[in-house]
Design an enzyme around this catalytic site. Sequence first.
Site, short mmCIF file in Angstrom:
data_model
loop_
_atom_site.label_atom_id
_atom_site.label_comp_id
_atom_site.label_asym_id
_atom_site.label_seq_id
_atom_site.Cartn_x
_atom_site.Cartn_y
_atom_site.Cartn_z
N TYR A 1 -3.05 -8.41 16.46
CA TYR A 1 -2.74 -7.48 15.38
C TYR A 1 -3.85 -6.67 15.65
CZ TYR A 1 -3.31 -5.86 10.61
OH TYR A 1 -3.10 -5.05 9.39
N THR B 1 -9.32 -6.86 3.22
CA THR B 1 -8.08 -7.59 2.65
C THR B 1 -7.75 -7.18 1.36
OG1 THR B 1 -9.08 -9.56 3.68
CG2 THR B 1 -7.27 -9.67 2.26
N ASN C 1 2.04 4.53 7.70
CA ASN C 1 1.72 3.52 6.88
C ASN C 1 2.44 1.91 7.50
OD1 ASN C 1 0.40 1.72 4.40
ND2 ASN C 1 2.67 1.66 4.24
N ILE D 1 0.75 -1.19 0.05
CA ILE D 1 0.01 0.00 0.07
C ILE D 1 0.80 1.36 -0.13
CG2 ILE D 1 -1.53 1.36 1.39
CD1 ILE D 1 -3.00 -1.22 2.40
N ASP E 1 11.81 3.24 4.96
CA ASP E 1 11.32 1.78 4.75
C ASP E 1 12.69 1.25 5.53
OD1 ASP E 1 9.10 0.29 3.28
OD2 ASP E 1 10.55 -1.12 4.17
N LYS F 1 -4.22 -2.36 15.64
CA LYS F 1 -5.25 -1.33 14.92
C LYS F 1 -6.40 -0.73 15.46
CE LYS F 1 -2.62 -2.46 11.37
NZ LYS F 1 -1.73 -1.11 10.93
N ASP G 1 13.84 3.00 10.55
CA ASP G 1 13.33 1.81 11.15
C ASP G 1 12.39 2.74 12.15
OD1 ASP G 1 12.19 0.11 13.02
OD2 ASP G 1 13.90 -0.84 13.43
N VAL G 2 10.91 2.79 11.87
CA VAL G 2 9.88 3.45 12.62
C VAL G 2 10.16 3.18 14.11
CG1 VAL G 2 8.50 3.96 10.53
CG2 VAL G 2 7.77 1.88 12.33
#
Length: 257
Positions: free
Chosen positions: A154, A186, A89, A17, A36, A158, A62-63
């Site tokens: 997970y 999905t 993201n 995405i 990224d 979110k 690296d976030v």
Amino acid sequence: MRLKDKVCLITGGAKGIGAATAELFCREGARVEIADIDQASSREHVERLKGEKGQIVASEVDVTNADSIAAWKKDVLARHGRIDVLFNNAGISAVGLLHEIDEAIWHKVMAVNVTGPYLVSKAVLPVMVEQKSGVIINMSSCIAEIGLAQRAVYAATKGAMLSMTKSMQVDYAPYNIRVNALMPGTIYTPFVEDYLQNAYADPQVAIEGLKKRQLGPELGTPEDVAYAALYLASDESRYVMGAELKVDGGVTGGKPY
Ligand SMILES: NC(=O)c1ccc[n+]([C@@H]2O[C@H](COP(=O)([O-])OP(=O)(O)OC[C@H]3O[C@@H](n4cnc5c(N)ncnc54)[C@H](O)[C@@H]3O)[C@@H](O)[C@H]2O)c1
């Protein structure tokens, strides 16, 4: 050119995405900065986008690491002097029953999916507050609102992103900063492909099962989500604040039968 000259930061922009969003934002005239950990994919992506109307730069970030984010922020400000859009993201998944998931995996998924957006937003917000303008898009998921087998860990990340978005919006509205959440269903990306390959003997059967959860006939594409991000990033959504935008083929809209 819906984002002409806007400085847009996208984490996890090398694949899936994030990569589709970087491409679309570039075509719409933005000055895109992708962050990224996957340098090889980032380089490939940037190479492919040469010749688009916008500009794109990839950085290894690296976030989950505040020093890495601080170095990125410094470089971005040296190049552009401002930050208009942040798309939080980057994310990873975890599949399994809650009591079977290792504590180390819990911490890792929390670190990338929740601490990451916190750290990147913490770095970027002072710039936006000073500018008195900005847009933050947080990646949640439709799983924040529905139960799904083997996804409790997970889902917790979110759900956190959705809640964080709403309270961030309250705090930063006075600074003309909009904060919204994306809630995809999905979407067929490397993230989903990996999961299908690892979790099922026959991924095709699994795909048919995933389609049955939704109202639309096909799974989503990264571009479906990228167009939603484009709307939220652009001035067209100037009156959209603290919202959750579903891009889920009707997964949360009703039962197909
Ligand atoms: N694909 C789906 O069905 C779906 C549905 C709902 C929400 N989402 C969310 O959308 C986001 C993107 O998912 P995707 O499917 O494109 O995944 P993807 O795996 O295809 O891409 C994720 C990118 O994030 C990068 N990344 C991972 N950890 C990182 C870190 N610590 N620092 C920087 N970059 C890092 C990866 O290298 C990769 O390039 C994730 O937050 C995911 O949870 C995906």
